[in-house]
Design a protein around this motif. Structure first.
Motif, mmCIF file in Angstrom:
data_model
loop_
_atom_site.group_PDB
_atom_site.id
_atom_site.type_symbol
_atom_site.label_atom_id
_atom_site.label_comp_id
_atom_site.label_asym_id
_atom_site.label_seq_id
_atom_site.Cartn_x
_atom_site.Cartn_y
_atom_site.Cartn_z
ATOM 1 N N MET A 34 5.718 8.594 2.374
ATOM 2 C CA MET A 34 5.388 9.900 2.946
ATOM 3 C C MET A 34 6.640 10.782 3.022
ATOM 4 O O MET A 34 6.607 11.949 2.637
ATOM 5 C CB MET A 34 4.779 9.753 4.333
ATOM 6 C CG MET A 34 4.454 11.094 4.996
ATOM 7 S SD MET A 34 4.097 10.933 6.753
ATOM 8 C CE MET A 34 5.700 10.519 7.398
ATOM 9 N N LYS A 38 7.544 14.291 1.030
ATOM 10 C CA LYS A 38 7.981 15.519 1.715
ATOM 11 C C LYS A 38 9.237 16.084 1.063
ATOM 12 O O LYS A 38 9.370 17.299 0.933
ATOM 13 C CB LYS A 38 8.211 15.241 3.201
ATOM 14 C CG LYS A 38 6.904 15.069 3.975
ATOM 15 C CD LYS A 38 7.102 14.549 5.371
ATOM 16 C CE LYS A 38 7.767 15.532 6.287
ATOM 17 N NZ LYS A 38 7.764 15.054 7.695
ATOM 18 N N MET A 44 3.009 17.436 4.405
ATOM 19 C CA MET A 44 2.543 16.303 5.202
ATOM 20 C C MET A 44 2.783 16.654 6.664
ATOM 21 O O MET A 44 3.921 16.856 7.075
ATOM 22 C CB MET A 44 3.337 15.034 4.881
ATOM 23 C CG MET A 44 3.236 14.555 3.480
ATOM 24 S SD MET A 44 1.757 13.568 3.286
ATOM 25 C CE MET A 44 1.848 13.233 1.544
ATOM 26 N N ALA A 46 1.951 14.719 9.394
ATOM 27 C CA ALA A 46 2.454 13.483 9.999
ATOM 28 C C ALA A 46 2.568 13.573 11.512
ATOM 29 O O ALA A 46 3.628 13.374 12.081
ATOM 30 C CB ALA A 46 3.790 13.099 9.377
ATOM 31 N N ASP A 56 -2.777 11.434 8.418
ATOM 32 C CA ASP A 56 -2.444 12.695 7.744
ATOM 33 C C ASP A 56 -1.926 12.451 6.324
ATOM 34 O O ASP A 56 -1.990 13.334 5.480
ATOM 35 C CB ASP A 56 -1.372 13.473 8.516
ATOM 36 C CG ASP A 56 -1.894 14.082 9.803
ATOM 37 O OD1 ASP A 56 -3.127 14.126 10.005
ATOM 38 O OD2 ASP A 56 -1.061 14.520 10.617
ATOM 39 N N CYS A 57 -1.428 11.263 6.068
ATOM 40 C CA CYS A 57 -0.840 10.941 4.761
ATOM 41 C C CYS A 57 -1.745 10.029 3.934
ATOM 42 O O CYS A 57 -1.279 9.333 3.028
ATOM 43 C CB CYS A 57 0.529 10.307 4.959
ATOM 44 S SG CYS A 57 0.475 8.728 5.835
ATOM 45 N N CYS A 59 -3.860 8.443 1.231
ATOM 46 C CA CYS A 59 -3.870 8.568 -0.222
ATOM 47 C C CYS A 59 -4.699 7.420 -0.793
ATOM 48 O O CYS A 59 -5.020 6.464 -0.088
ATOM 49 C CB CYS A 59 -2.452 8.541 -0.784
ATOM 50 S SG CYS A 59 -1.555 7.009 -0.475
ATOM 51 N N SER A 92 0.512 6.633 3.167
ATOM 52 C CA SER A 92 1.801 6.660 2.470
ATOM 53 C C SER A 92 2.972 6.414 3.413
ATOM 54 O O SER A 92 4.022 5.959 2.980
ATOM 55 C CB SER A 92 1.978 7.972 1.698
ATOM 56 O OG SER A 92 2.043 9.079 2.558
ATOM 57 N N CYS A 93 2.782 6.656 4.708
ATOM 58 C CA CYS A 93 3.862 6.399 5.675
ATOM 59 C C CYS A 93 4.120 4.913 5.856
ATOM 60 O O CYS A 93 5.166 4.514 6.375
ATOM 61 C CB CYS A 93 3.571 7.050 7.022
ATOM 62 S SG CYS A 93 2.239 6.269 7.960
ATOM 63 N N LEU A 108 -3.278 12.116 -3.336
ATOM 64 C CA LEU A 108 -3.229 12.555 -1.943
ATOM 65 C C LEU A 108 -4.591 13.107 -1.562
ATOM 66 O O LEU A 108 -5.134 13.975 -2.242
ATOM 67 C CB LEU A 108 -2.149 13.623 -1.747
ATOM 68 C CG LEU A 108 -0.734 13.209 -2.138
ATOM 69 C CD1 LEU A 108 0.226 14.363 -1.892
ATOM 70 C CD2 LEU A 108 -0.309 11.982 -1.378
#
Length: 114
Positions: A34, A38, A44, A46, A56-57, A59, A92-93, A108
């Motif tokens: 993530m 960015k 993002m 986040a 929020d991330c 995918c 993704s985080c 995404l």
């Protein structure tokens, strides 16, 4: 063949508008995916700060999912709450960069605010 610190990891990303880019990520990158996204200009929000709580991330891994580390229990709990989550959904985080990302293709997912 192992990547050296001079090699770049190639990550293919389809953004929320359908545009596809191949990102060259330094092999020594230490941030989660993530944060890497960015730095390449992807938006993002986040709201959870990368804790795997807000999605929020969100995918979907279109290619290369077998090479990624398994999702954490927290990631699975959060994905369970997302209506459009699928078998290939990830946050993704929660994905750390590394050689396992080379050749991965992420899509995404749209959110309420983008």
């Amino acid at each position: 063949m192992a990547l050296t610190s001079f090699d770049a990891i190639q990550l293919k990303v389809q953004d929320r508008n359908g545009e596809i880019r191949i990102l060259n990520i330094p092999a020594e990158a230490e941030y989660n995916v993530m944060e890497v996204l960015k730095t390449f200009g992807y938006k993002m929000r986040a709201t959870c700060g990368g804790m795997g709580l807000c999605a929020d991330c969100h995918c979907k891994v279109l290619e290369g999912s077998d090479d990624l580390p398994d999702p954490t229990d927290q990631e699975l709990e959060t994905l369970d709450e997302i209506p459009d989550a699928a078998f290939n959904s990830r946050l993704s985080c929660q994905i750390k960069p590394g050689q396992h990302l080379n050749g991965v293709y992420l899509h995404l997912m749209p959110t309420d605010y983008y």
